[in-house]
Design a protein around this motif. Structure first.
Motif, PDB file in Angstrom:
ATOM      1  N   SER A 151     -55.280  32.256  42.953  1.00 15.96           N
ATOM      2  CA  SER A 151     -55.274  31.290  41.855  1.00 15.96           C
ATOM      3  C   SER A 151     -53.878  30.694  41.638  1.00 15.96           C
ATOM      4  O   SER A 151     -53.721  29.490  41.452  1.00 15.96           O
ATOM      5  CB  SER A 151     -55.768  31.964  40.571  1.00 15.96           C
ATOM      6  N   LYS A 152     -52.872  31.559  41.709  1.00 19.57           N
ATOM      7  CA  LYS A 152     -51.495  31.098  41.530  1.00 19.57           C
ATOM      8  C   LYS A 152     -51.088  30.146  42.647  1.00 19.57           C
ATOM      9  O   LYS A 152     -50.478  29.098  42.415  1.00 19.57           O
ATOM     10  CB  LYS A 152     -50.549  32.299  41.485  1.00 19.57           C
ATOM     11  N   LEU A 153     -51.457  30.499  43.889  1.00 20.65           N
ATOM     12  CA  LEU A 153     -51.127  29.641  45.030  1.00 20.65           C
ATOM     13  C   LEU A 153     -51.868  28.324  44.937  1.00 20.65           C
ATOM     14  O   LEU A 153     -51.307  27.258  45.197  1.00 20.65           O
ATOM     15  CB  LEU A 153     -51.507  30.361  46.334  1.00 20.65           C
ATOM     16  N   CYS A 154     -53.125  28.386  44.519  1.00 25.43           N
ATOM     17  CA  CYS A 154     -53.944  27.182  44.382  1.00 25.43           C
ATOM     18  C   CYS A 154     -53.330  26.218  43.372  1.00 25.43           C
ATOM     19  O   CYS A 154     -53.258  25.016  43.602  1.00 25.43           O
ATOM     20  CB  CYS A 154     -55.356  27.583  43.955  1.00 25.43           C
ATOM     21  N   GLN A 155     -52.858  26.754  42.253  1.00 20.37           N
ATOM     22  CA  GLN A 155     -52.268  25.913  41.213  1.00 20.37           C
ATOM     23  C   GLN A 155     -50.955  25.290  41.654  1.00 20.37           C
ATOM     24  O   GLN A 155     -50.545  24.262  41.130  1.00 20.37           O
ATOM     25  CB  GLN A 155     -52.061  26.746  39.955  1.00 20.37           C
ATOM     26  N   ASN A 156     -50.289  25.909  42.642  1.00 20.32           N
ATOM     27  CA  ASN A 156     -49.025  25.370  43.146  1.00 20.32           C
ATOM     28  C   ASN A 156     -49.232  24.231  44.130  1.00 20.32           C
ATOM     29  O   ASN A 156     -48.315  23.458  44.396  1.00 20.32           O
ATOM     30  CB  ASN A 156     -48.205  26.475  43.825  1.00 20.32           C
ATOM     31  N   PHE A 157     -50.439  24.134  44.685  1.00 23.56           N
ATOM     32  CA  PHE A 157     -50.728  23.044  45.614  1.00 23.56           C
ATOM     33  C   PHE A 157     -50.908  21.736  44.839  1.00 23.56           C
ATOM     34  O   PHE A 157     -51.475  21.708  43.761  1.00 23.56           O
ATOM     35  CB  PHE A 157     -51.996  23.322  46.421  1.00 23.56           C
ATOM     36  N   ILE A 173     -55.065  17.930  50.557  1.00 30.17           N
ATOM     37  CA  ILE A 173     -56.132  18.726  49.946  1.00 30.17           C
ATOM     38  C   ILE A 173     -56.396  18.179  48.559  1.00 30.17           C
ATOM     39  O   ILE A 173     -55.471  17.840  47.821  1.00 30.17           O
ATOM     40  CB  ILE A 173     -55.725  20.211  49.873  1.00 30.17           C
ATOM     41  N   LYS A 174     -57.667  18.063  48.219  1.00 28.73           N
ATOM     42  CA  LYS A 174     -58.017  17.600  46.885  1.00 28.73           C
ATOM     43  C   LYS A 174     -57.877  18.742  45.902  1.00 28.73           C
ATOM     44  O   LYS A 174     -58.374  19.826  46.131  1.00 28.73           O
ATOM     45  CB  LYS A 174     -59.446  17.059  46.873  1.00 28.73           C
ATOM     46  N   ARG A 175     -57.201  18.476  44.835  1.00 28.98           N
ATOM     47  CA  ARG A 175     -56.991  19.507  43.830  1.00 28.98           C
ATOM     48  C   ARG A 175     -58.279  19.716  43.038  1.00 28.98           C
ATOM     49  O   ARG A 175     -58.955  18.778  42.682  1.00 28.98           O
ATOM     50  CB  ARG A 175     -55.852  19.092  42.896  1.00 28.98           C
ATOM     51  N   GLY A 176     -58.603  20.968  42.801  1.00 31.54           N
ATOM     52  CA  GLY A 176     -59.809  21.278  42.054  1.00 31.54           C
ATOM     53  C   GLY A 176     -59.622  22.553  41.277  1.00 31.54           C
ATOM     54  O   GLY A 176     -58.535  23.129  41.256  1.00 31.54           O
ATOM     55  N   PRO A 177     -60.666  23.068  40.652  1.00 29.04           N
ATOM     56  CA  PRO A 177     -60.556  24.327  39.905  1.00 29.04           C
ATOM     57  C   PRO A 177     -60.145  25.456  40.848  1.00 29.04           C
ATOM     58  O   PRO A 177     -60.654  25.552  41.952  1.00 29.04           O
ATOM     59  CB  PRO A 177     -61.967  24.553  39.365  1.00 29.04           C
ATOM     60  N   CYS A 178     -59.252  26.282  40.393  1.00 28.85           N
ATOM     61  CA  CYS A 178     -58.746  27.362  41.253  1.00 28.85           C
ATOM     62  C   CYS A 178     -59.518  28.658  41.019  1.00 28.85           C
ATOM     63  O   CYS A 178     -58.931  29.721  40.848  1.00 28.85           O
ATOM     64  CB  CYS A 178     -57.247  27.551  41.012  1.00 28.85           C
ATOM     65  N   GLY A 179     -60.811  28.525  40.989  1.00 37.45           N
ATOM     66  CA  GLY A 179     -61.661  29.690  40.817  1.00 37.45           C
ATOM     67  C   GLY A 179     -62.628  29.796  41.984  1.00 37.45           C
ATOM     68  O   GLY A 179     -62.241  29.622  43.131  1.00 37.45           O
ATOM     69  N   LEU A 180     -63.900  30.085  41.685  1.00 33.75           N
ATOM     70  CA  LEU A 180     -64.922  30.208  42.719  1.00 33.75           C
ATOM     71  C   LEU A 180     -65.841  29.000  42.684  1.00 33.75           C
ATOM     72  O   LEU A 180     -66.081  28.438  41.621  1.00 33.75           O
ATOM     73  CB  LEU A 180     -65.732  31.486  42.480  1.00 33.75           C
TER      74      LEU A 180
END
Length: 422
Positions: A151-157, A173-180
């Motif tokens: 989640s932390k890495l996803c939010q940094n993208f 990469i398209k930014r989206g919710p950093c969950g499942l």
């Protein structure tokens, strides 16, 4: 006569020109094919991860969830909990498919996750494991530590180039919710950056089955380690009877469990093993460890496992073990006392409440990892009657003895907890 000669020259010129053009086309296609093949090879190399790969091989109700946490809690590790869940417990079904998928994810390649799981579902019809496909990871609660890092890495993208990610699979990469469900590009990047990729596997039945995977990953430059976790069958059956197993199914379960034990023991211990067993043992890449030894002294057991990997036990893993294996009741009392401390800051108070809630929840969970582990080891001696014990020992007595478990023949022996049976 001159007309015929002229015609002949034109035909020869046409043929020569046609052959020249055709040769140019063929050469161009060949060159393009070679370039394409070269690019494919280079792209394949780009996905290859070189590092430590740990395969934790075990049976159900053998303490593998607890032992797996030794890798899950490592901050620089990448741990997958039962990634072969959709393939079912019958190792004869989809055996080559499950091995192929295991090899891919051991290399952080999740490109076939959806197709592999869909095929497994279509064959096994195990709808209860559909979460693996919908979330793109099996049993998300078991991946809590790594999902927090994801989640932390996803939010940094961001929406711009992520070419520095490992591996550089895509440029944007398209930014989206950093969950499942997971973004498998980021998931793969996280896997590639890990010091260890560890996989808990219950749905591969024998060590010899791993030969192809170990050989391929080793050829790619990886250090592959196989840890086989075994447990006293009496403890396994007692645990299963408290959950889903019924007495008529005990024999069948014992055939599966002890059959695996025997096959693996004979493969590893025989004097003249084949090339795979010899190299696995001689190179120090195979470790058999008993759950009872780990449960009696979890820190020592974890140290042994990390030493096997030529590593020191990470401090965060040591702290988690100490927190999780001390008497849960005492820990709950300590946390409750912390909440009564009026000098705590609001943040400290919230953290203590969160820890207390998690501890109570884990303690109630039959699949949980918070236990007074030394008490779990002898639990079967307080619960199994002598008829069931005799049934287990009749089926599995020979391999139990080879693995260092003592057999008993009376209620007095069963009840004498001062007599250690492993």
């Amino acid at each position: 006569m001159l007309g015929k000669a002229k015609t002949t020259k034109l035909v020869v010129l046409f043929c020569f020109t046609s052959v020249t053009i055709l040769y140019g086309w063929v050469k161009k296609l060949t060159d393009h094919s070679q370039i394409s093949y070269k690019n494919d090879v280079e792209n394949e190399k780009m996905y290859i991860r070189k590092g430590k790969v740990v395969i934790l091989l075990s049976n159900q109700r053998s303490g593998s969830s607890f032992v797996g946490e030794f890798f899950a809690r490592f901050n620089r590790g990448f741990y997958l909990y039962e990634p072969l869940l959709p393939y079912g417990t019958d190792c004869d079904q989809l055996n080559s498919e499950r091995l192929e998928y295991l090899q891919k994810i051991s290399q952080c390649d999740f490109s076939t996750l959806k197709s592999s799981y869909r095929y497994a579902y279509a064959t096994n019809h195990i709808q209860s494991h559909h979460e693996c496909l919908s979330a793109q990871v099996c049993s998300p609660p078991r991946h809590k530590t790594i999902l927090q890092r994801y989640s932390k890495l996803c939010q940094n993208f961001s929406n711009h180039s992520i070419s520095q990610a490992k591996p550089p699979i895509v440029e944007t990469i398209k930014r989206g919710p950093c969950g499942l469900p997971l973004n498998l590009t980021i998931w793969s990047s996280l896997c590639h950056s890990a010091d260890i990729v560890a996989l808990k596997v219950l749905r591969i039945c024998t060590v010899p089955s791993l030969e192809g995977i170990v050989e391929t990953l080793t050829n790619y430059g990886n250090e592959v380690y196989v840890i086989e976790l075994v447990r006293d069958p009496r403890g396994i059956i007692n645990s299963a009877l408290n959950l889903e197993l019924r007495k008529p199914g005990v024999d069948k379960r014992l055939n599966r469990i002890c059959g695996r034990f025997r096959n693996n023991f004979e493969f590893v211990e025989r004097e003249r093993g084949d090339k795979f067993s010899t190299s696995l043992i001689s190179e120090g890449r195979y470790l058999r460890i008993r759950y009872e030894d780990i449960a009696t002294d979890p820190v020592k057991g974890a140290e042994k496992m990390y030493k096997f990997l030529n590593m020191d036990l990470p401090s965060e893993v040591r702290e988690w073990i100490q927190m999780s294996t001390a008497s849960p009741s005492e820990k709950i009392e300590e946390l409750q006392a912390e909440l009564d401390n009026k000098e705590l800051t609001l943040e400290e108070l919230m953290n203590s409440k969160k820890k207390l809630s998690q501890m109570k929840k884990e303690q109630r969970n039959p699949y949980g990892t918070v236990r007074d582990s030394s008490h779990v080891v002898v639990k079967w001696r307080k619960m199994l009657n002598m008829d069931i014990i005799a049934q287990i020992q009749k089926k599995c007595g020979s391999i139990m003895t080879k693995l260092g478990y003592k057999l008993i023949n009376s209620i007095e022996e069963r009840n004498d907890l001062s007599n250690q049976l492993y």
